[in-house]
Design a protein around this motif. Structure first.
Motif, PDB file in Angstrom:
ATOM      1  N   ALA A 162       0.655  -1.170  -0.017  1.00 49.22           N
ATOM      2  CA  ALA A 162      -0.123   0.034  -0.049  1.00 49.22           C
ATOM      3  C   ALA A 162       0.843   1.160  -0.075  1.00 49.22           C
ATOM      4  N   ASP A 163       0.642   2.205  -0.940  1.00 46.60           N
ATOM      5  CA  ASP A 163       1.135   3.578  -0.879  1.00 46.60           C
ATOM      6  C   ASP A 163       0.479   4.370   0.008  1.00 46.60           C
ATOM      7  N   THR A 164       1.356   4.686   1.093  1.00 45.03           N
ATOM      8  CA  THR A 164       0.708   5.635   2.261  1.00 45.03           C
ATOM      9  C   THR A 164       0.679   7.061   2.024  1.00 45.03           C
ATOM     10  N   ARG A 165       1.118   7.607   0.822  1.00 40.17           N
ATOM     11  CA  ARG A 165       1.698   8.761   0.652  1.00 40.17           C
ATOM     12  C   ARG A 165       0.288   9.228   0.093  1.00 40.17           C
ATOM     13  N   GLU A 166      -0.098  10.506   0.943  1.00 42.71           N
ATOM     14  CA  GLU A 166      -1.330  11.007   0.384  1.00 42.71           C
ATOM     15  C   GLU A 166      -0.957  12.181  -0.676  1.00 42.71           C
ATOM     16  N   ASP A 167       0.180  12.808  -0.692  1.00 41.70           N
ATOM     17  CA  ASP A 167       0.551  13.712  -1.644  1.00 41.70           C
ATOM     18  C   ASP A 167       1.872  13.429  -2.016  1.00 41.70           C
ATOM     19  N   LYS A 168       2.240  12.996  -3.008  1.00 44.96           N
ATOM     20  CA  LYS A 168       3.381  12.580  -3.515  1.00 44.96           C
ATOM     21  C   LYS A 168       4.595  13.707  -3.806  1.00 44.96           C
ATOM     22  N   ALA A 169       3.960  14.790  -3.633  1.00 45.87           N
ATOM     23  CA  ALA A 169       4.757  16.318  -4.049  1.00 45.87           C
ATOM     24  C   ALA A 169       5.274  16.469  -2.698  1.00 45.87           C
ATOM     25  N   ARG A 170       4.786  16.083  -1.667  1.00 43.27           N
ATOM     26  CA  ARG A 170       5.252  16.297  -0.122  1.00 43.27           C
ATOM     27  C   ARG A 170       6.491  15.485   0.204  1.00 43.27           C
ATOM     28  N   GLY A 171       6.993  16.019   1.210  1.00 45.60           N
ATOM     29  CA  GLY A 171       8.262  15.196   1.963  1.00 45.60           C
ATOM     30  C   GLY A 171       7.954  14.202   2.870  1.00 45.60           C
ATOM     31  N   ILE A 172       6.999  13.148   2.425  1.00 47.20           N
ATOM     32  CA  ILE A 172       6.567  12.269   3.493  1.00 47.20           C
ATOM     33  C   ILE A 172       7.468  11.014   3.432  1.00 47.20           C
ATOM     34  N   SER A 173       7.607  10.568   4.676  1.00 43.66           N
ATOM     35  CA  SER A 173       8.366   9.408   4.847  1.00 43.66           C
ATOM     36  C   SER A 173       7.692   8.511   5.804  1.00 43.66           C
ATOM     37  N   SER A 174       8.182   7.130   6.170  1.00 43.91           N
ATOM     38  CA  SER A 174       7.762   6.513   7.276  1.00 43.91           C
ATOM     39  C   SER A 174       8.854   5.547   7.771  1.00 43.91           C
ATOM     40  N   THR A 175       9.230   5.761   9.157  1.00 46.53           N
ATOM     41  CA  THR A 175      10.316   5.315   9.891  1.00 46.53           C
ATOM     42  C   THR A 175       9.847   4.419  11.273  1.00 46.53           C
ATOM     43  N   GLY A 176       8.613   4.394  11.553  1.00 45.96           N
ATOM     44  CA  GLY A 176       8.040   3.933  12.612  1.00 45.96           C
ATOM     45  C   GLY A 176       7.619   2.332  12.245  1.00 45.96           C
ATOM     46  N   ALA A 177       7.357   1.659  13.430  1.00 50.03           N
ATOM     47  CA  ALA A 177       6.927   0.104  13.289  1.00 50.03           C
ATOM     48  C   ALA A 177       5.212   0.293  13.011  1.00 50.03           C
ATOM     49  N   PRO A 178       4.589  -0.499  12.263  1.00 46.23           N
ATOM     50  CA  PRO A 178       3.286  -0.656  12.034  1.00 46.23           C
ATOM     51  C   PRO A 178       2.825  -1.238  13.482  1.00 46.23           C
ATOM     52  N   GLU A 179       1.423  -1.005  13.552  1.00 49.28           N
ATOM     53  CA  GLU A 179       0.819  -1.400  14.677  1.00 49.28           C
ATOM     54  C   GLU A 179      -0.474  -2.205  14.430  1.00 49.28           C
ATOM     55  N   VAL A 180      -0.808  -3.223  14.927  1.00 50.22           N
ATOM     56  CA  VAL A 180      -2.033  -4.056  14.616  1.00 50.22           C
ATOM     57  C   VAL A 180      -2.912  -3.722  15.483  1.00 50.22           C
ATOM     58  N   ALA A 181      -4.338  -3.334  15.307  1.00 49.18           N
ATOM     59  CA  ALA A 181      -5.260  -2.923  16.106  1.00 49.18           C
ATOM     60  C   ALA A 181      -6.686  -3.704  15.428  1.00 49.18           C
ATOM     61  N   GLY A 182      -6.825  -4.779  16.085  1.00 50.49           N
ATOM     62  CA  GLY A 182      -8.000  -5.709  15.657  1.00 50.49           C
ATOM     63  C   GLY A 182      -7.673  -6.032  14.166  1.00 50.49           C
ATOM     64  N   ASN A 183      -8.702  -5.590  13.135  1.00 54.90           N
ATOM     65  CA  ASN A 183      -8.616  -6.075  11.937  1.00 54.90           C
ATOM     66  C   ASN A 183      -7.676  -5.004  11.183  1.00 54.90           C
ATOM     67  N   VAL A 184      -7.131  -3.871  11.504  1.00 55.68           N
ATOM     68  CA  VAL A 184      -6.342  -3.179  10.866  1.00 55.68           C
ATOM     69  C   VAL A 184      -4.968  -3.069  11.267  1.00 55.68           C
ATOM     70  N   VAL A 185      -3.932  -2.504  10.351  1.00 51.25           N
ATOM     71  CA  VAL A 185      -2.655  -2.121  10.861  1.00 51.25           C
ATOM     72  C   VAL A 185      -2.368  -0.680  10.378  1.00 51.25           C
ATOM     73  N   LEU A 186      -1.784  -0.059  11.361  1.00 51.15           N
ATOM     74  CA  LEU A 186      -1.767   1.327  11.186  1.00 51.15           C
ATOM     75  C   LEU A 186      -0.286   1.646  11.056  1.00 51.15           C
ATOM     76  N   ILE A 187      -0.086   2.711  10.449  1.00 51.89           N
ATOM     77  CA  ILE A 187       1.305   3.255  10.111  1.00 51.89           C
ATOM     78  C   ILE A 187       1.140   4.965  10.012  1.00 51.89           C
ATOM     79  N   GLY A 188       1.971   5.674  10.871  1.00 51.27           N
ATOM     80  CA  GLY A 188       1.861   7.043  10.691  1.00 51.27           C
ATOM     81  C   GLY A 188       2.859   7.649   9.619  1.00 51.27           C
ATOM     82  N   ASN A 189       3.228   8.966   9.595  1.00 51.64           N
ATOM     83  CA  ASN A 189       4.093   9.422   8.429  1.00 51.64           C
ATOM     84  C   ASN A 189       5.065  10.422   9.140  1.00 51.64           C
TER      85      ASN A 189
END
Length: 732
Positions: A162-189
């Motif tokens: 899954a591409d988590t970038r909402e706006d590819k023109a922005r300086g978005i990155s991910s460095t944290g660990a994903p978190e499982v919460a019930g039926n979903v997995v979360l990641i921040g930016n």
């Protein structure tokens, strides 16, 4: 009941117990669960504490290396491995992932994302990744370029991406660990300094479909209603004429905890961007949901409560430090709580059901606020001491934070919160002239100098600015104590330090592990794995590894044998500034996974770096280069390149004052065309013109010539050739 069913039942029971749920599992199930380390924090509460007791103060003297894995990198390793049913899963640089037999070290598979997913220049703090999530036969990992992968736990093959970038023109990155919460997995930016609007995304565990997304900053009201209903409440806390084009920050780049007792996901949000609220939201306001803990319903993404730790953040006081979920007896009541010590200098105890503040105590010097109002829970901000928009101010704590990404542990037997604590500040001032942001570039709007470096840097400041700094009341604080880093055991209800042990310097602040046998385990930048008594801090065992250790250790048991594992490599925030006490200053920064057991052997250190040679002669300047060209190149260098290349040493990125002829010849192709993309050097042709690249090159040729002349003189006088940081020489 099958072995697999017993294992899953045990994991769930211990997880619920750690999160504060009752009843506790039977002892046999707890023992099965204790053998595992089911997420980077160890349990549902992410306490970084293990119930295992096989390694004890009485036998830890025989602890030695069981096995190791070379991860093929000289960049930072910050993850804590996960062990499930005898298999170890972990992440490395930029979202690489690995699986091992946890007893033998046999590699089962490795996942290498494409180089485009690993190279991202809009990252403040190195190519870090803080771990994986494991659930339903899948391993979830995020890459530096904000792709979320689900990998088959047996084979490492991609199940979905899954591409988590909402706006590819922005300086978005991910460095944290994903978190499982019930039926979903979360990641921040990440990317608050790079024009990003923070958000956390929830994806379906099985398919990777986006289920919900929560932004931490409102969008421009001129665009119409907010894109999340709970942002309507945040909008009045911002100037409607805010710099919405700059995103606002608030990026939840690390701390995300699922609480199975309440069904809530707790996220810690980041700092404002740009830093000063006067530039970001000119009429002020608290700027929800910056620098906050926010509790979201795991199924819907709706806000259930929030607590803003730093209203109107202007000091890079992220609330992204790891959280710990546990239970404490407070005022005669057994309360489910979250323990949180963010950058801003306070240790908070908050009821995780409704966000009620129960305790807040400073653990370092704090001058941005005069305390926390006990009735409202709101900090009393000291504008006279902390508003740097009208003139330079020395702020305590500094932007590296009293605490940051490196995990602390909570030992329920002793009731102690144990972790690295940094007591220092930094000078902050607004750079002259209007803020001129650039896309996908560092846009903090402020200059920083850390207090341990301030006395050295002061003579390089303009005389008027240096005079204003010396007149500040906090200057006396800097002279008396520029900064200390300590390993501390703290009573979370009072903030009282029960014991403290010094660390080597302000960058020496690794993560921790505690165990049921009363051990505390942590690493040092000098390359030791240190085992202490958790109640007293007394050193019981020191293992020399030769590799700087920042990541938190973990422990697990396979076939009745307890192991301790830790990732080892220098890097992270300020990674070009390798401190002289770091193992990476003396040795190659070889990224490794080190695993120990009782009766193990010694660790072979990486090879020593060769002696520093005099900088080679640079080529002649191109025709037409003038002092103005060099000055312009210096400005471009520090605006774009210095975050990676202001080297104090050679352990990670090349010292550009020592370029060889071939590198000089290919300079434009490297900078503008991505010639060294495979080596981690991004292309810059979307920001820098050929004339800009030529000016930077002219500055570096000039710097290399000066460095060579200085080092030839040092060689003549028999002095060491250690080259000071370019930033210390030229940045202020």
């Amino acid at each position: 009941m099958s072995r697999r069913t017993r294992f899953l039942a045990g994991v769930l029971a211990l997880a619920l117990t750690a999160a504060g749920c009752r009843p506790a599992a039977p002892p046999a199930q707890q023992a099965i669960a204790a053998d595992n380390w089911t997420n980077p924090g160890g349990d549902a509460g992410k306490t970084h504490h293990s119930a295992l007791t096989d390694i004890t103060p009485a036998n830890v003297a025989t602890l030695g290396l069981a096995w190791q894995a070379d991860l093929g990198t000289n960049r930072v390793l910050e993850a804590t491995p996960v062990v499930v049913d005898g298999k170890m899963y972990t992440s490395g640089v930029a979202g690489r992932a690995y699986a091992y037999d946890a007893a033998t070290g046999q590699e089962l598979w490795r996942f290498e994302p494409t180089i485009e997913m690993q190279v991202n220049r809009t990252v403040c703090c190195d190519m870090a990744n803080r771990g994986v999530a494991v659930a339903n036969g899948k391993v979830y990992v995020a890459t530096l370029d904000a792709q979320l992968y689900a990998l088959d736990a047996k084979t490492g093959k991609v199940v979905w991406q899954a591409d988590t970038r909402e706006d590819k023109a922005r300086g978005i990155s991910s460095t944290g660990a994903p978190e499982v919460a019930g039926n979903v997995v979360l990641i921040g930016n990440g990317g608050a300094e790079y024009g990003v609007r923070g958000y956390v995304s929830a994806f379906d565990l099985a398919t990777g479909k986006l289920v919900w997304r929560f932004h931490t900053v409102p969008r421009d009201p001129k665009l119409g209603p907010q894109d999340h209903p709970d942002l309507e409440a945040a909008l009045p806390t911002w100037d409607r004429a805010s710099r919405w084009d700059l995103g606002g920050g608030g990026t939840p780049w690390d701390a995300i905890n699922y609480d199975p007792e309440t069904g809530l996901v707790l996220i810690g949000t980041g700092n404002g961007g740009p830093y000063a609220i006067a530039q970001r939201s000119p009429t002020g306001g608290t700027n929800l949901y910056l620098s906050s803990l926010v509790a979201l319903d795991a199924k819907s993404g709706r806000v259930k409560w929030h607590y803003q730790e730093t209203p109107g953040d202007s000091w890079d006081f992220t609330a992204t430090a790891p959280m710990i979920l546990t239970r404490l007896s407070i005022d005669g009541q057994d309360r489910p709580v979250v323990l949180h010590a963010p950058k801003n200098g306070y240790l908070y105890v908050i009821d995780r059901r409704d966000g009620t503040l129960l305790r807040a105590n400073p653990i370092v010097r704090v001058n941005w606020s005069r305390g926390i109002d006990p009735k409202t829970g709101v900090p009393i901000i000291d504008r006279a001491a902390a508003d740097f928009t009208a003139g330079p101010k020395i702020i305590f704590p500094g932007t590296p934070g009293a605490r940051n990404w490196f995990p602390a542990s909570y030992d329920p037997a002793s009731g102690l919160y144990i972790g690295s604590v940094l007591d220092m500040g930094n000078l902050m001032f607004v750079q002259p002239g209007p803020l001129r942001p650039r896309p996908r570039s560092l846009n903090t709007g402020a200059a920083l100098i850390f207090t341990p470096q301030l006395a050295e840097a002061l003579p390089t400041l303009p005389p008027a600015l240096a005079g204003m700094v010396k007149a500040l009341p906090a200057w006396r604080e800097v002279l008396a104590n520029p900064g200390t880093s300590e390993m501390r055991a703290i009573d979370p209800l009072t903030g009282r330090t029960v014991w403290t042990q010094p660390m080597a310097g302000w960058q020496d602040r690794g993560g921790t592990l505690t165990t049921g046998s009363g051990l505390l385990v942590h690493g040092t930048l000098a390359g030791q794995l240190v085992v202490r008594e958790s109640r007293t801090g007394k050193v019981l065992k020191t293992i020399e590894t030769g590799s700087s250790i920042l990541a938190a250790p973990m422990t697990y048991r396979v076939n009745g044998v307890q192991y301790i594992a830790v990732m080892a490599a220098w890097g992270g925030g300020g990674f070009p500034y390798v401190p002289r006490y770091a193992a990476a200053y003396q040795r190659a920064n070889l990224g490794r996974l080190l695993v120990f057991k009782l009766g193990g052997g010694p660790v072979s250190p990486p090879p020593a770096l060769p002696p520093l040679e005099v900088a080679p002669p640079p080529p002649a300047q191109a025709p037409g280069v003038t002092p103005m060209t060099i000055a312009a190149g210096r400005g471009l260098f520090f605006g774009n390149c210095a975050i990676c290349h202001s080297n104090q040493h050679r352990a990670i990125t090349p010292d550009l004052r020592r370029m060889q002829p071939g590198t000089h010849e290919a300079f434009t192709e490297i900078v503008l065309k991505g010639l060294l993309l495979q080596g981690g050097m991004p292309r810059w042709d979307d920001v820098l013109s050929p004339a800009d690249a030529a000016a930077i090159h002219a500055y570096l040729i000039d710097a290399q010539a000066k460095t060579r002349a200085e080092e030839l003189e040092k060689r003549k006088r028999g002095l060491p050739l250690d080259a000071p940081s370019l930033a210390i020489l030229s940045n202020y």
